[in-house]
Design an enzyme around this catalytic site. Structure first.
Site, PDB file in Angstrom:
ATOM      1  N   LYS A 179      59.746 -18.441  59.027  1.00  0.00           N
ATOM      2  CA  LYS A 179      59.033 -19.575  59.624  1.00  0.00           C
ATOM      3  C   LYS A 179      59.759 -20.897  59.316  1.00  0.00           C
ATOM      4  CE  LYS A 179      55.564 -17.223  61.351  1.00  0.00           C
ATOM      5  NZ  LYS A 179      56.048 -15.828  61.476  1.00  0.00           N
TER       6      LYS A 179
HETATM    7  C1  LIG Z   1      51.519 -16.284  65.878  1.00  0.00           C
HETATM    8  C2  LIG Z   1      51.398 -15.606  64.549  1.00  0.00           C
HETATM    9  N1  LIG Z   1      50.187 -15.349  64.065  1.00  0.00           N
HETATM   10  C3  LIG Z   1      50.022 -14.749  62.866  1.00  0.00           C
HETATM   11  C4  LIG Z   1      51.092 -14.388  62.085  1.00  0.00           C
HETATM   12  C5  LIG Z   1      50.862 -13.665  60.790  1.00  0.00           C
HETATM   13  O1  LIG Z   1      51.460 -14.304  59.705  1.00  0.00           O
HETATM   14  P1  LIG Z   1      51.941 -13.448  58.425  1.00  0.00           P
HETATM   15  O2  LIG Z   1      53.130 -12.652  58.831  1.00  0.00           O
HETATM   16  O3  LIG Z   1      52.264 -14.505  57.402  1.00  0.00           O
HETATM   17  O4  LIG Z   1      50.794 -12.602  58.016  1.00  0.00           O
HETATM   18  C6  LIG Z   1      52.386 -14.653  62.548  1.00  0.00           C
HETATM   19  C7  LIG Z   1      53.560 -14.275  61.748  1.00  0.00           C
HETATM   20  O5  LIG Z   1      54.518 -13.719  62.181  1.00  0.00           O
HETATM   21  C8  LIG Z   1      52.547 -15.268  63.817  1.00  0.00           C
HETATM   22  O6  LIG Z   1      53.769 -15.506  64.314  1.00  0.00           O
END
Ligand SMILES: Cc1ncc(COP(=O)(O)O)c(C=O)c1O
Length: 360
Positions: A179
């Site tokens: 990210k």
């Molecule tokens: C649009 C979106 N929502 C939710 C998430 C979930 O985040 P995490 O991978 O930190 O659980 C991501 C991560 O890739 C994402 O890109």
């Protein structure tokens, strides 16, 4: 190889982690508090609640808004699976609306017709680092008395008419390494609502307000000070890193030929978590292969919209969202991270332009 993402840990992150390790407080402590304070400031909100991932941020935000079995949440089918899975995890039903083919975000003109008496919330996803049309979404939410839970997992520092992603509703962020900023793994919730803030803190820690007195069902969704130390150092670098992403995107916008570059409407400040082009005429997969042969990484976010995933078909039945399905066939994300050199950018442009001109 020019990679699609490059998480870089600098001396600041290393020093901050070692300080935490030496301090003896390695689980949730003062560093998490400091990180929450700094993150809230960045978003221009009163409260930020750190958690273990973007997925748990979404999950907790939905729980704090008392969304559960029998409720419906309107969201996009063209996003990472966690946006919709979090709705399923609380026992509610994700209701999809199609995307706007230019921005890849929810088509706001379809939201009202998806509202039923069961609808509790709208969950806009700020895909690739550009926010949804938040004025329109807030207006609909107010009219129908719905909560707004922003999936800002890809949009740290993105702005909509001068206000940051995560400012408009209850914001949720991922701090995964690829990210725009990271804490290794981690997540953050943002809110101006005292009640949501308090509930998230209680849910995050086993439903406890008083030690070992459990008022409600809760989890261990706590971030550690080790992760917060990394997050704090990364947050300080976010403005410069986002600026570099934007200047890389500008270079691509000005130089790429034969493909559709990202569309950014007036008043939107895109932070290019991804720089995503549309490749016309069925050439996307061949272009991707050609980039690979030339040692250039690329990725398809996302090759199969959520409503087409097998277990969603089992749960929700067959549905069709033509713009999401078409986008899944055409999109290709290119390296845009802050550590690209000018020669990397030139190589990406030259390789794509050569391929598109030849029509290979
Ligand atoms: C649009 C979106 N929502 C939710 C998430 C979930 O985040 P995490 O991978 O930190 O659980 C991501 C991560 O890739 C994402 O890109």
């Amino acid at each position: 190889m020019i990679s699609i993402a490059k998480p870089v840990m600098g001396e600041e992150e290393k020093k901050a982690v070692l300080e935490v390790l030496d301090s003896g407080i390695i689980a949730q402590g003062p560093k998490v508090k400091e990180f929450e304070h700094n993150f809230a400031q960045m978003c221009g909100v009163k409260h930020a609640i750190a958690t273990t991932s973007g997925t748990t941020a979404l999950h907790m935000a939905l729980l704090a808004h008392d969304i559960g079995p029998g409720d419906e949440v309107i969201t996009s089918p063209f996003t990472f699976i966690a946006s919709a899975n979090s709705v399923l995890f609380v026992g509610a039903k994700p209701v999809f609306v199609d995307i706007d083919p230019k921005t890849f975000n929810m088509n706001v003109s379809q939201i009202e017709s998806a509202i039923t008496p069961k609808t509790k919330a709208i969950l806009p996803v700020h895909l690739y680092g550009m926010t949804c049309d938040m004025d329109a979404i807030i207006k609909i939410a107010q009219k129908h008395n719905l909560a707004v839970i922003e999936d800002a997992c890809q949009a740290h520092g993105a702005e909509y008419h001068g206000k940051k992603a995560g400012f408009f509703g209850t914001g949720t962020f991922s701090l995964y390494p690829t990210k725009n900023m990271t804490s290794a793994e981690g997540g953050m919730i943002t809110t101006n609502d005292e009640k949501i803030d308090e509930l998230c803190r209680v849910i995050r820690n086993h439903g406890m307000r008083r030690r070992y007195y459990h008022d409600q069902l809760g989890y261990n969704f706590r971030m550690t000070d080790v992760h917060a130390a990394i997050g704090n150092a990364q947050l300080a670098k976010l403005p410069a890193n986002n600026a570099k992403r934007r200047s890389n995107a500008q270079y691509y916008n000005e130089n790429l030929e034969g493909v559709t570059v990202p569309y950014v409407p007036q008043g939107f400040h895109h932070v290019y978590h991804q720089y995503t082009i549309r490749v016309p005429d069925g050439k996307r997969d061949d272009l991707r292969e050609y980039l690979k042969q030339n040692e250039i990484g690329s990725e398809i976010y996302y090759p199969l919209p959520i409503h087409k995933q097998g277990f969603y078909i089992d749960k929700l039945g067959a549905q069709t969202f033509p713009q999401a399905e078409f986008a899944a066939e055409e999109v290709l994300s290119l390296p845009v991270h802050p550590f690209l050199s000018q020669s990397d950018l030139e190589k990406v442009v030259e390789t794509i332009n050569t391929f598109m001109a030849k029509g290979e």
